[in-house]
Design a protein around this motif. Structure first.
Motif, mmCIF file in Angstrom:
data_model
loop_
_atom_site.group_PDB
_atom_site.id
_atom_site.type_symbol
_atom_site.label_atom_id
_atom_site.label_comp_id
_atom_site.label_asym_id
_atom_site.label_seq_id
_atom_site.Cartn_x
_atom_site.Cartn_y
_atom_site.Cartn_z
ATOM 1 N N UNK A 1 0.802 -1.231 0.000
ATOM 2 C CA UNK A 1 0.000 0.000 0.000
ATOM 3 C C UNK A 1 0.836 1.283 0.000
ATOM 4 N N UNK A 2 1.896 1.364 0.839
ATOM 5 C CA UNK A 2 2.614 2.649 0.950
ATOM 6 C C UNK A 2 3.223 3.144 -0.348
ATOM 7 N N UNK A 3 3.347 2.265 -1.339
ATOM 8 C CA UNK A 3 4.012 2.718 -2.566
ATOM 9 C C UNK A 3 3.111 2.596 -3.798
ATOM 10 N N UNK A 4 1.840 2.317 -3.613
ATOM 11 C CA UNK A 4 0.954 2.176 -4.783
ATOM 12 C C UNK A 4 0.528 3.523 -5.353
ATOM 13 N N UNK A 5 0.473 4.531 -4.493
ATOM 14 C CA UNK A 5 0.069 5.866 -4.939
ATOM 15 C C UNK A 5 1.084 6.886 -4.433
ATOM 16 N N UNK A 6 1.278 7.974 -5.192
ATOM 17 C CA UNK A 6 2.179 9.011 -4.684
ATOM 18 C C UNK A 6 1.397 9.998 -3.808
ATOM 19 N N UNK B 1 -1.905 11.050 -5.007
ATOM 20 C CA UNK B 1 -2.889 10.013 -5.342
ATOM 21 C C UNK B 1 -2.717 9.455 -6.739
ATOM 22 N N UNK B 2 -1.576 9.723 -7.353
ATOM 23 C CA UNK B 2 -1.321 9.215 -8.701
ATOM 24 C C UNK B 2 -0.806 7.775 -8.612
ATOM 25 N N UNK B 3 -1.291 6.923 -9.518
ATOM 26 C CA UNK B 3 -0.892 5.514 -9.506
ATOM 27 C C UNK B 3 0.598 5.359 -9.805
ATOM 28 N N UNK B 4 1.268 4.516 -9.014
ATOM 29 C CA UNK B 4 2.664 4.151 -9.297
ATOM 30 C C UNK B 4 2.661 2.679 -9.703
ATOM 31 N N UNK C 1 10.346 -0.136 -3.366
ATOM 32 C CA UNK C 1 10.095 -1.337 -2.555
ATOM 33 C C UNK C 1 10.600 -1.206 -1.118
ATOM 34 N N UNK C 2 11.413 -0.186 -0.871
ATOM 35 C CA UNK C 2 11.836 0.018 0.522
ATOM 36 C C UNK C 2 10.659 0.516 1.377
ATOM 37 N N UNK C 3 9.603 0.997 0.697
ATOM 38 C CA UNK C 3 8.415 1.456 1.427
ATOM 39 C C UNK C 3 7.450 0.326 1.742
ATOM 40 N N UNK C 4 7.653 -0.814 1.124
ATOM 41 C CA UNK C 4 6.767 -1.952 1.415
ATOM 42 C C UNK C 4 6.934 -2.352 2.891
ATOM 43 N N UNK C 5 5.837 -2.725 3.486
ATOM 44 C CA UNK C 5 5.863 -3.080 4.920
ATOM 45 C C UNK C 5 6.498 -4.463 5.121
ATOM 46 N N UNK C 6 7.717 -4.466 5.652
ATOM 47 C CA UNK C 6 8.401 -5.753 5.879
ATOM 48 C C UNK C 6 7.685 -6.595 6.940
ATOM 49 N N UNK C 7 7.193 -5.992 8.046
ATOM 50 C CA UNK C 7 6.468 -6.825 9.022
ATOM 51 C C UNK C 7 5.259 -7.526 8.417
ATOM 52 N N UNK C 8 4.516 -6.816 7.541
ATOM 53 C CA UNK C 8 3.353 -7.450 6.925
ATOM 54 C C UNK C 8 3.771 -8.546 5.952
ATOM 55 N N UNK C 9 4.873 -8.308 5.230
ATOM 56 C CA UNK C 9 5.365 -9.344 4.313
ATOM 57 C C UNK C 9 5.778 -10.586 5.101
ATOM 58 N N UNK C 10 6.487 -10.360 6.199
ATOM 59 C CA UNK C 10 6.926 -11.502 7.020
ATOM 60 C C UNK C 10 5.727 -12.253 7.601
ATOM 61 N N UNK C 11 4.719 -11.489 8.031
ATOM 62 C CA UNK C 11 3.514 -12.137 8.566
ATOM 63 C C UNK C 11 2.797 -12.924 7.469
ATOM 64 N N UNK C 12 2.710 -12.312 6.283
ATOM 65 C CA UNK C 12 2.057 -12.990 5.164
ATOM 66 C C UNK C 12 2.791 -14.265 4.782
ATOM 67 N N UNK C 13 4.116 -14.208 4.755
ATOM 68 C CA UNK C 13 4.911 -15.398 4.405
ATOM 69 C C UNK C 13 4.735 -16.491 5.469
ATOM 70 N N UNK C 14 4.639 -16.078 6.724
ATOM 71 C CA UNK C 14 4.451 -17.059 7.803
ATOM 72 C C UNK C 14 3.093 -17.751 7.677
ATOM 73 N N UNK C 15 2.046 -16.957 7.394
ATOM 74 C CA UNK C 15 0.717 -17.549 7.205
ATOM 75 C C UNK C 15 0.705 -18.455 5.971
ATOM 76 N N UNK C 16 1.422 -18.035 4.943
ATOM 77 C CA UNK C 16 1.462 -18.846 3.722
ATOM 78 C C UNK C 16 2.101 -20.210 3.996
ATOM 79 N N UNK C 17 3.192 -20.203 4.760
ATOM 80 C CA UNK C 17 3.846 -21.480 5.115
ATOM 81 C C UNK C 17 2.886 -22.354 5.923
ATOM 82 N N UNK C 18 2.194 -21.744 6.872
ATOM 83 C CA UNK C 18 1.251 -22.510 7.700
ATOM 84 C C UNK C 18 0.089 -23.045 6.861
#
Length: 423
Positions: free
Chosen positions: A258-263, A266-269, A276-293
């Motif tokens: 979400x943090x990097x989809x719009x400037x 409100x313009x689409x990126x 990608x440094x703006x992507x939420x690493x905690x959410x990615x890690x949580x998502x990957x953990x749920x995916x493994x489970x």
């Protein structure tokens, strides 16, 4: 009462309505029975109105939520006392409500946090009952559990408030006619009913992630609500199934971007241009953990595959290092589970990046039923551009503009025409 105090109260009540109304309505509906869901909603509304009336003069209580629950609880007890003889309560708790002592005891107990969560879970299964049309399931879920108004739901789905009101009305009538109970199903029924719940939550999330609203590409409130309700399913052993975890994984991995989809304007990126440094690493890690489970079992659903697709993007260092070959395989698997032209479209895009733009164009050319779809036309334009055919790209982008309902997407397509093709 100062204007500032009044505004603070109004803002707080609005916040509480969004976050507590669904929980309160679920508890009250469980107490009164699903056939009296409107009475439950009226009690919630009355409690909020009372807060609006008293707080500006007596001050906001130290624990506003607890205050609201106490008022709602007392109003419910009054209602039960005055109506118990006239209207038979059709809740599963009616036997426990016959005496004054047992009624107060049971009402107090059901307002405890764990019982509130349990009530929300039960309400979710009522709202998404298979006997209710899916469009009404979504509207009722958003209205009852999400705290959205009919107008907000109408705006989210580009329809009229009257249409949404009718959908919700029909859903409530179906609950009464079918005498649906607030029970979490078990056994084979759970398999079917849980599928309906997940489908509604998936659609709700998608509407938030790719909003059909002309001026709002992203509706974070809808995504947040879908995630909250899906996460609730994981809290219960009976519904904490691999496919539920896969859906939560999918949501986490998408929301992380979400943090990097719009400037700032409100313009689409586009994905290839996102920081990608703006992507939420905690959410990615949580998502990957749920995916493994979620792979703890033999079940493979569309949610598993879509979450796996999102994970490939999430771990790529940048766009050029995306594993398109792996994505192509995943889309082939998804097509087997969920055949349809939109999956074919995404698979063709993956093919074009995994191999050549020409192969992507040929694959797109074989898809039928998307001639008026702006995403399809934009994909054709992109691959034409990669092939150096600017005129064809311009024509496809122009067609795409005429078929999108999103002003943001139209702006993006115009930028492509003027910024890239015109050079």
């Amino acid at each position: 009462m100062s204007e500032e105090t009044g505004a603070n109260v109004q803002q707080l009540v609005g916040h509480l309505f969004r976050h507590e109304a669904g929980r309160m309505a679920s508890v009250l509906t469980r107490l009164l029975g699903p056939n009296q869901i409107e009475v439950a909603e009226d009690i919630v509304q009355d409690s909020l109105i009372k807060a609006m009336e008293l707080w500006p003069y007596h001050g906001i209580p130290q624990n506003p939520s607890a205050w609201l629950y106490k008022v709602a609880k007392n109003k419910t007890i009054d209602y039960i006392r005055s109506n118990q003889r006239k209207n038979k309560l059709e809740s599963a708790l009616q036997e426990e409500m016959k005496s004054e002592w047992s009624m107060s005891s049971r009402v107090n107990q059901i307002f405890k946090e764990e019982e509130i969560q349990d009530s929300v879970l039960r309400m979710m299964f009522v709202c998404c009952h298979p006997s209710i049309p899916q469009e009404s399931q979504i509207a009722l879920t958003l209205k009852t559990l999400g705290g959205l108004t009919s107008l907000e739901i109408a705006n989210a789905f580009l329809t009229s408030e009257d249409t949404i009101t009718k959908r919700i009305y029909r859903a409530k009538e179906k609950i009464k006619e079918e005498q649906l109970s607030m029970e979490v199903p078990t056994g084979t029924e759970l398999v079917v009913r849980l599928g309906s719940v997940l489908k509604v939550l998936y659609l709700l999330f998608n509407e938030g992630y790719n909003s059909s609203h002309p001026d709002m590409l992203v509706r974070e409130d809808l995504c947040e609500e879908a995630m909250r309700l899906t996460y609730l399913l994981i809290q219960y052993p009976i519904t904490s199934q691999p496919r539920v975890k896969a859906l939560v994984a999918l949501m986490c991995l998408h929301v992380a971007r979400f943090p990097s989809r719009l400037d700032d304007k409100g313009v689409i990126i586009l994905l290839q241009d996102q920081d990608r440094t703006k992507w939420s690493r905690p959410l990615i890690e949580r998502g990957m953990a749920f995916l493994r489970e979620s792979f703890d079992g033999e079940q493979l659903t569309e949610y598993h595959v879509e979450a796996a697709i999102a994970s490939v993007h999430a771990v790529a260092k940048d766009f050029s290092n995306t594993n398109w070959t792996e994505l192509l395989k995943l889309y082939q698997t998804l097509l087997e589970l969920k055949p349809g032209p939109m999956v074919e479209l995404n698979m063709a895009i993956a093919l074009g990046y995994a191999r050549t733009a020409d192969e992507g164009l040929k694959a797109l050319g074989k898809i039928s039923g998307l001639d008026n779809n702006h995403l399809y036309l934009a994909a054709l334009g992109n691959f034409c551009l990669m092939e150096g055919n600017k005129e064809a790209a311009r024509q496809y982008f122009t067609q795409a503009i005429s078929h999108t309902t999103s002003n943001k997407e139209a702006e993006l397509l115009k930028r492509k025409i003027s910024g890239t093709i015109a050079k």
